[in-house]
Design a protein around this motif. Structure first.
Motif, PDB file in Angstrom:
ATOM      1  N   ASP A  81       0.838  -1.200   0.000  1.00 30.36           N
ATOM      2  CA  ASP A  81       0.000   0.000   0.000  1.00 30.36           C
ATOM      3  C   ASP A  81       0.872   1.249   0.000  1.00 30.36           C
ATOM      4  N   SER A  82       1.013   1.867  -1.178  1.00 25.58           N
ATOM      5  CA  SER A  82       1.870   3.053  -1.285  1.00 25.58           C
ATOM      6  C   SER A  82       1.295   4.259  -0.541  1.00 25.58           C
ATOM      7  N   MET A  83       0.021   4.207  -0.187  1.00 25.14           N
ATOM      8  CA  MET A  83      -0.600   5.314   0.540  1.00 25.14           C
ATOM      9  C   MET A  83      -0.474   5.167   2.061  1.00 25.14           C
ATOM     10  N   SER A  84       0.012   4.025   2.504  1.00 22.27           N
ATOM     11  CA  SER A  84       0.150   3.754   3.936  1.00 22.27           C
ATOM     12  C   SER A  84       1.256   4.595   4.550  1.00 22.27           C
ATOM     13  N   ALA A  85       1.129   4.860   5.840  1.00 21.65           N
ATOM     14  CA  ALA A  85       2.186   5.563   6.570  1.00 21.65           C
ATOM     15  C   ALA A  85       3.412   4.663   6.755  1.00 21.65           C
ATOM     16  N   THR A  86       3.206   3.349   6.644  1.00 18.46           N
ATOM     17  CA  THR A  86       4.316   2.400   6.774  1.00 18.46           C
ATOM     18  C   THR A  86       5.109   2.390   5.471  1.00 18.46           C
ATOM     19  N   PRO A  87       6.426   2.621   5.551  1.00 19.06           N
ATOM     20  CA  PRO A  87       7.238   2.631   4.319  1.00 19.06           C
ATOM     21  C   PRO A  87       7.114   1.315   3.547  1.00 19.06           C
ATOM     22  N   LEU A  88       7.197   1.411   2.225  1.00 20.04           N
ATOM     23  CA  LEU A  88       7.078   0.220   1.382  1.00 20.04           C
ATOM     24  C   LEU A  88       8.099  -0.845   1.748  1.00 20.04           C
ATOM     25  N   TYR A  89       9.332  -0.435   2.079  1.00 20.68           N
ATOM     26  CA  TYR A  89      10.346  -1.454   2.392  1.00 20.68           C
ATOM     27  C   TYR A  89       9.981  -2.222   3.655  1.00 20.68           C
ATOM     28  N   VAL A  90       9.322  -1.556   4.626  1.00 21.48           N
ATOM     29  CA  VAL A  90       8.884  -2.249   5.846  1.00 21.48           C
ATOM     30  C   VAL A  90       7.735  -3.194   5.510  1.00 21.48           C
ATOM     31  N   GLN A  91       6.809  -2.742   4.672  1.00 21.79           N
ATOM     32  CA  GLN A  91       5.710  -3.613   4.243  1.00 21.79           C
ATOM     33  C   GLN A  91       6.249  -4.856   3.544  1.00 21.79           C
ATOM     34  N   LEU A  92       7.226  -4.674   2.655  1.00 22.09           N
ATOM     35  CA  LEU A  92       7.812  -5.798   1.934  1.00 22.09           C
ATOM     36  C   LEU A  92       8.544  -6.725   2.902  1.00 22.09           C
ATOM     37  N   ALA A  93       9.282  -6.163   3.845  1.00 21.58           N
ATOM     38  CA  ALA A  93       9.974  -6.975   4.850  1.00 21.58           C
ATOM     39  C   ALA A  93       8.967  -7.782   5.667  1.00 21.58           C
ATOM     40  N   ASP A  94       7.829  -7.163   6.008  1.00 24.26           N
ATOM     41  CA  ASP A  94       6.793  -7.871   6.767  1.00 24.26           C
ATOM     42  C   ASP A  94       6.224  -9.050   5.973  1.00 24.26           C
ATOM     43  N   VAL A  95       6.026  -8.855   4.662  1.00 20.97           N
ATOM     44  CA  VAL A  95       5.518  -9.925   3.799  1.00 20.97           C
ATOM     45  C   VAL A  95       6.502 -11.097   3.807  1.00 20.97           C
ATOM     46  N   ILE A  96       7.780 -10.798   3.641  1.00 18.22           N
ATOM     47  CA  ILE A  96       8.794 -11.858   3.613  1.00 18.22           C
ATOM     48  C   ILE A  96       8.905 -12.514   4.982  1.00 18.22           C
ATOM     49  N   ALA A  97       8.835 -11.728   6.053  1.00 19.55           N
ATOM     50  CA  ALA A  97       8.891 -12.279   7.410  1.00 19.55           C
ATOM     51  C   ALA A  97       7.732 -13.251   7.643  1.00 19.55           C
ATOM     52  N   ARG A  98       6.536 -12.912   7.139  1.00 17.78           N
ATOM     53  CA  ARG A  98       5.387 -13.822   7.272  1.00 17.78           C
ATOM     54  C   ARG A  98       5.633 -15.117   6.513  1.00 17.78           C
ATOM     55  N   LYS A  99       6.254 -15.014   5.334  1.00 13.19           N
ATOM     56  CA  LYS A  99       6.555 -16.217   4.556  1.00 13.19           C
ATOM     57  C   LYS A  99       7.571 -17.093   5.281  1.00 13.19           C
ATOM     58  N   ILE A 100       8.536 -16.474   5.935  1.00 10.10           N
ATOM     59  CA  ILE A 100       9.526 -17.228   6.717  1.00 10.10           C
ATOM     60  C   ILE A 100       8.819 -17.916   7.888  1.00 10.10           C
ATOM     61  N   ALA A 101       7.973 -17.170   8.615  1.00  9.17           N
ATOM     62  CA  ALA A 101       7.259 -17.723   9.771  1.00  9.17           C
ATOM     63  C   ALA A 101       6.336 -18.873   9.362  1.00  9.17           C
ATOM     64  N   ALA A 134      14.361  -3.519   2.187  1.00 10.51           N
ATOM     65  CA  ALA A 134      13.598  -4.582   2.851  1.00 10.51           C
ATOM     66  C   ALA A 134      14.545  -5.682   3.331  1.00 10.51           C
ATOM     67  N   ALA A 135      15.514  -6.060   2.491  1.00 12.09           N
ATOM     68  CA  ALA A 135      16.495  -7.075   2.888  1.00 12.09           C
ATOM     69  C   ALA A 135      17.313  -6.590   4.088  1.00 12.09           C
ATOM     70  N   GLN A 136      17.677  -5.303   4.080  1.00 10.31           N
ATOM     71  CA  GLN A 136      18.411  -4.733   5.215  1.00 10.31           C
ATOM     72  C   GLN A 136      17.562  -4.828   6.487  1.00 10.31           C
ATOM     73  N   GLU A 137      16.289  -4.523   6.371  1.00  9.32           N
ATOM     74  CA  GLU A 137      15.369  -4.616   7.513  1.00  9.32           C
ATOM     75  C   GLU A 137      15.308  -6.050   8.044  1.00  9.32           C
ATOM     76  N   LEU A 138      15.238  -7.015   7.147  1.00 11.47           N
ATOM     77  CA  LEU A 138      15.188  -8.422   7.555  1.00 11.47           C
ATOM     78  C   LEU A 138      16.485  -8.858   8.226  1.00 11.47           C
ATOM     79  N   ARG A 139      17.627  -8.334   7.735  1.00 10.31           N
ATOM     80  CA  ARG A 139      18.910  -8.630   8.396  1.00 10.31           C
ATOM     81  C   ARG A 139      18.908  -8.071   9.808  1.00 10.31           C
TER      82      ARG A 139
END
Length: 93
Positions: free
Chosen positions: A12-32, A62-67
């Motif tokens: 969601d590009s309109m969200s207050a959450t930065p796109l890289y954090v949103q993408l990191a969250d998606v990948i984190a959910r896939k890992i979990a 996003a990768a940096q966030e996941l690291r």
């Protein structure tokens, strides 16, 4: 049924959450969820950028966030890999 049918909600590009954090969250959910297995690579920055319709820099952040979260490690010249998670680690939050 393709992956796109069950795809995560679009970022969601309109969200207050930065796109890289949103993408990191998606990948984190896939890992979990076990979709991305320990000691296996995550998709490349280029692939993530293409798949989620974001800039490569966004995928890199996003990768940096996941690291920083301790979910992946990056090996120069090889890519980024899922870290083995201790049992119950995904339920501690």
């Amino acid at each position: 049924m393709s992956d796109k049918d069950n795809a995560e909600p679009a970022l969601d590009s309109m969200s207050a959450t930065p796109l890289y954090v949103q993408l990191a969250d998606v990948i984190a959910r896939k890992i979990a969820a076990g979709e991305l297995a320990p000691d296996r690579p995550i998709p490349s920055e280029n692939h993530l950028a293409e798949e989620y319709g974001v800039a490569r820099l966004t995928a890199r952040r996003a990768a940096q966030e996941l690291r920083e979260r301790g979910l992946i490690v990056t090996v120069r010249g090889k890519g980024s890999f899922v870290v083995e998670q201790p049992p119950g680690a995904d339920e501690s939050d």
